[in-house]
Design a protein around this motif. Structure first.
Motif, short mmCIF file in Angstrom:
data_model
loop_
_atom_site.label_atom_id
_atom_site.label_comp_id
_atom_site.label_asym_id
_atom_site.label_seq_id
_atom_site.Cartn_x
_atom_site.Cartn_y
_atom_site.Cartn_z
N GLY A 187 0.78 -1.23 0.00
CA GLY A 187 0.00 0.00 0.00
C GLY A 187 0.81 1.28 0.00
O GLY A 187 0.27 2.36 -0.09
N ALA A 188 2.15 1.18 0.10
CA ALA A 188 2.99 2.37 0.09
C ALA A 188 3.00 2.97 -1.31
O ALA A 188 3.01 2.25 -2.30
N ARG A 189 2.98 4.29 -1.38
CA ARG A 189 2.93 4.99 -2.66
C ARG A 189 4.34 5.11 -3.24
O ARG A 189 5.28 5.45 -2.53
N VAL A 190 4.48 4.87 -4.53
CA VAL A 190 5.75 5.00 -5.23
C VAL A 190 5.74 6.36 -5.93
O VAL A 190 4.87 6.64 -6.74
N THR A 191 6.70 7.21 -5.62
CA THR A 191 6.75 8.53 -6.22
C THR A 191 7.49 8.47 -7.55
O THR A 191 8.30 7.57 -7.78
N PRO A 192 7.21 9.42 -8.44
CA PRO A 192 7.94 9.45 -9.71
C PRO A 192 9.45 9.60 -9.51
O PRO A 192 10.23 9.08 -10.31
N ALA A 193 9.87 10.29 -8.46
CA ALA A 193 11.30 10.42 -8.18
C ALA A 193 11.91 9.06 -7.86
O ALA A 193 13.03 8.75 -8.29
N ALA A 194 11.20 8.25 -7.11
CA ALA A 194 11.70 6.91 -6.77
C ALA A 194 11.81 6.05 -8.02
O ALA A 194 12.77 5.28 -8.17
N ILE A 195 10.87 6.20 -8.93
CA ILE A 195 10.92 5.46 -10.19
C ILE A 195 12.14 5.91 -11.00
O ILE A 195 12.87 5.10 -11.57
N GLY A 196 12.37 7.22 -11.04
CA GLY A 196 13.52 7.75 -11.78
C GLY A 196 14.85 7.26 -11.23
O GLY A 196 15.75 6.87 -11.99
N TRP A 197 14.99 7.27 -9.91
CA TRP A 197 16.24 6.79 -9.31
C TRP A 197 16.40 5.28 -9.50
O TRP A 197 17.52 4.79 -9.66
N ALA A 224 19.57 3.55 -11.36
CA ALA A 224 20.34 2.44 -10.79
C ALA A 224 20.36 1.25 -11.74
O ALA A 224 21.40 0.59 -11.92
N ALA A 225 19.22 0.98 -12.39
CA ALA A 225 19.16 -0.12 -13.35
C ALA A 225 20.08 0.15 -14.54
O ALA A 225 20.74 -0.78 -15.05
N ALA A 226 20.16 1.41 -14.99
CA ALA A 226 21.05 1.76 -16.09
C ALA A 226 22.51 1.55 -15.69
O ALA A 226 23.32 1.07 -16.49
N LEU A 227 22.84 1.92 -14.45
CA LEU A 227 24.21 1.72 -13.98
C LEU A 227 24.57 0.23 -13.94
O LEU A 227 25.65 -0.17 -14.39
N VAL A 228 23.68 -0.58 -13.43
CA VAL A 228 23.92 -2.03 -13.34
C VAL A 228 24.02 -2.64 -14.74
O VAL A 228 24.93 -3.43 -15.03
N ALA A 229 23.08 -2.25 -15.63
CA ALA A 229 23.10 -2.79 -16.98
C ALA A 229 24.36 -2.35 -17.73
O ALA A 229 24.96 -3.15 -18.47
N GLY A 230 24.78 -1.12 -17.53
CA GLY A 230 26.00 -0.65 -18.18
C GLY A 230 27.22 -1.40 -17.70
O GLY A 230 28.09 -1.78 -18.49
N TRP A 231 27.29 -1.63 -16.40
CA TRP A 231 28.43 -2.35 -15.83
C TRP A 231 28.47 -3.80 -16.31
O TRP A 231 29.52 -4.30 -16.72
#
Length: 159
Positions: free
Chosen positions: A16-26, A30-37
């Protein structure tokens, strides 16, 4: 569309916790960093960092452009309060409202409650729109007509 108001899709987790657009962006950063590495090693990491820095610069540029345009107009001025009232919806960010009006709102004194801010915009005819923001998002607004004693309320109340 329900009750004449646009419904907004809310992102919620299983608990039930709300996910903010900022959290989605970060999370995407992080996913881009992991995928790049994982894909290209340190070169992929540098590429991902470059893309993230570019995206942040784009956001900063957009915000500065909105504030620069707002700084050129009188405080709390809007061309037409009635047309401005028609464009409003619940959940608009303060930055979006400033972009629509091309003016910083006049802070209404005595209306500040913890976490709640009230700003007003007035047109040349004396009509005024007061917006209430909670957490940086518009929760309600009110159009005050100068020529008539009627008050049109928005943000959950039907006109």
């Amino acid at each position: 569309v329900r009750d004449g108001q646009r419904t907004r899709r809310r992102h919620r987790l299983a608990d039930g916790a709300r996910v903010t657009p900022a959290a989605i962006g970060w999370a995407l950063a992080a996913a881009a960093l992991v995928a790049g590495w994982l894909s290209y090693g340190w070169r992929g990491l540098v590429l991902a960092l470059s893309v993230i820095a570019f995206w942040l610069l784009l956001q900063l540029s957009r915000t500065l452009r909105v504030l620069r345009n707002a700084g050129r107009s009188p405080l709390g001025h809007v061309d037409s309060a009635v047309m401005f009232n028609a464009k409003l919806s619940v959940g608009l960010r303060l930055a979006d409202v400033i972009g629509m009006t091309r003016s910083l709102g006049r802070k209404v004194s005595g209306q500040a409650v913890e976490g709640r801010e009230v700003f007003a915009w007035r047109d040349g005819g004396g009509d005024e729109v007061e917006l209430t923001f909670v957490g940086g998002r518009c929760t309600q607004w009110q159009l005050r007509r100068h020529s008539a004693a009627e008050i049109t309320a928005g943000g959950g109340a039907s006109p």
